[in-house]
Design an enzyme around this catalytic site. Sequence first.
Site, PDB file in Angstrom:
ATOM      1  N   HIS A  84      14.763  -6.588  -3.696  1.00  0.00           N
ATOM      2  CA  HIS A  84      13.519  -5.979  -3.975  1.00  0.00           C
ATOM      3  C   HIS A  84      13.574  -4.511  -4.355  1.00  0.00           C
ATOM      4  O   HIS A  84      12.758  -3.971  -5.205  1.00  0.00           O
ATOM      5  CB  HIS A  84      12.929  -5.990  -2.619  1.00  0.00           C
ATOM      6  N   GLY A 125       0.913  -1.253  -0.025  1.00  0.00           N
ATOM      7  CA  GLY A 125      -0.131  -0.121   0.025  1.00  0.00           C
ATOM      8  C   GLY A 125       0.817   1.235   0.062  1.00  0.00           C
ATOM      9  O   GLY A 125       2.123   1.147  -0.340  1.00  0.00           O
ATOM     10  N   GLU A 156       2.454  -2.269   8.854  1.00  0.00           N
ATOM     11  CA  GLU A 156       3.626  -3.058   8.164  1.00  0.00           C
ATOM     12  C   GLU A 156       4.959  -2.747   9.302  1.00  0.00           C
ATOM     13  O   GLU A 156       4.970  -2.002  10.257  1.00  0.00           O
ATOM     14  CB  GLU A 156       3.909  -2.603   6.846  1.00  0.00           C
ATOM     15  N   ARG A 205      13.272  -4.385   7.335  1.00  0.00           N
ATOM     16  CA  ARG A 205      13.360  -5.325   6.377  1.00  0.00           C
ATOM     17  C   ARG A 205      14.962  -6.093   6.331  1.00  0.00           C
ATOM     18  O   ARG A 205      14.939  -7.131   6.623  1.00  0.00           O
ATOM     19  CB  ARG A 205      13.246  -4.891   5.299  1.00  0.00           C
ATOM     20  N   HIS A 246      13.564  -8.246   0.022  1.00  0.00           N
ATOM     21  CA  HIS A 246      12.241  -8.182   0.767  1.00  0.00           C
ATOM     22  C   HIS A 246      12.561  -9.732   1.589  1.00  0.00           C
ATOM     23  O   HIS A 246      13.000 -10.697   0.905  1.00  0.00           O
ATOM     24  CB  HIS A 246      11.372  -8.411  -0.127  1.00  0.00           C
ATOM     25  N   ARG A 306      14.915   1.462   3.513  1.00  0.00           N
ATOM     26  CA  ARG A 306      13.555   1.792   3.069  1.00  0.00           C
ATOM     27  C   ARG A 306      12.426   1.490   4.095  1.00  0.00           C
ATOM     28  O   ARG A 306      12.301   0.221   4.240  1.00  0.00           O
ATOM     29  CB  ARG A 306      13.112   1.545   1.549  1.00  0.00           C
TER      30      ARG A 306
END
Length: 507
Positions: free
Chosen positions: A328, A45, A110, A268, A224, A363
């Site tokens: 990713h 999203g 998230e 991540r 990812h 990120r």
Amino acid sequence: MKVIIVGSGIAGLTAALHAHESGHDVTIVTKGDLGDGCTGFAQGGVAGAYGPGDSPSSHAADTQIAGAGLSDPDAVSVLVADGAERIAELIARGVGFDRDDDGSLRLGREAAHSHARIAHAGGDATGAAISAALVECARRARIPVLTGAFLVDLVKRDGVVRGIRIRRDGVLSTLQADAVILATGGAGQLYAHTTNPGGTTGDGIAAALRAGAAVADLEFVQFHPTVLASGPAFLISEAVRGEGAVLVDDRGRRFVFDSHPDGELAPRDVVSRAIARRAAAQAAPVRLDATMLGARTLALRFPTIDRVTRERGFDWAKSPLPVTPAAHYLMGGVVTDLDGRTTVPGLFAVGEVARTGVHGANRLASNSLLEGAVFGARAAAALTMPWPLPEQEHTPSEMSLDANLVDAEPGFTRSGLQRLMWDEVGLLRTGEGLTRALGVLQGWAGAPTTPTTVTEHEDANLLLLAQATAAAALKRTVSVGAHHRVDTDATGAPSSSPTPSSILETV
């Protein structure tokens, strides 16, 4: 002003629509079809919708923490300040974000976010919804589009970018412009395992390098954590963990807490390294357990993931899914200011091709779509602004062959480059491995060829970027964010117990 926009993801289409609405003569040039690229694959999203107790300042703080303190505070401030307006614009352009019964945006959470602030569409099909809406807007606006047009190089006159050279249907041609906006995405095809589609070969960054533009932070490649470890790469959205799914080893133990107190919701880079190490130790993929969410919730909240995993023979409502990390997102790229301007006059860069400074070393989830929308709009608004003086701290990357590094290897192939980058310039890096990789890459570059096909141009771009990425990773001896040197400690001094890069071979 005549403007060429190269790329048609969220950043490029946002820039195109804003520039067109401001009266500029806009042409979109895209490598594939209109709307191709990574945007349509985005599941999670768009961050930036703030509910009770949340705020732009909290979002900014989360972004800085995820970026390991290397995010540019001014760029982050711009991102969160403009976020709500850009999300409202997407809604006005026809994006049907999911809503609660009272009509308010249904917000997800998230990893590394302190609040639920992520707007999503179609459960896990946000990127597809955004891409479809923006493509339709561009078509209604009758913005000219050249599809199947590969960016060969930028055209410069008197130090200013004045157009592009393209290859289309086997024919080379030149398109003139007053300004060029690169929105060509990242370079996931540098790696043997990636979530990116096949066309993400770093064409824009490579062209900018050849034109003398400054690049930075190429060593910061985000992997990812959760890609289905069966069949072609398919991403299992981080939002699944945000809803409560957990990562377990072959004994059913939640192992990520060994690496971070936030466990599965850690940044991540932390989660990806934890998965890689645990998978290597048990010589088998780890598993993502979402069974506690139930079949109905999984099907309603994540319809795309539910469909694809079932098509591949998994019932994730009953059994955990095998997962592995994969390349990713590229945090680095072409250096820009807060309005998308690069160090070469006439050249803008927006989206993943750009290094705005927002992401730092890692990120924050769901900031990429937001960045594309925010900085795409800002670049369009800056088209007629005076060009700023170049910043002294950024200089164009220069890579010369070092005879002491060059390593004799079999002739270049794309698959060979991708395997080399995965092994030595991937999740876990060592000085020895990076030196070997750079030597092999420079050996391949020492036998230059003249590309005559799109595939050969892509290969040349990947080889150029691979060298720049390996060189940047070798130069940064301290581990930070997505760049992890297992052979040095936090000060850059040699570690007493390095971990070999081959640890990733089992995943």
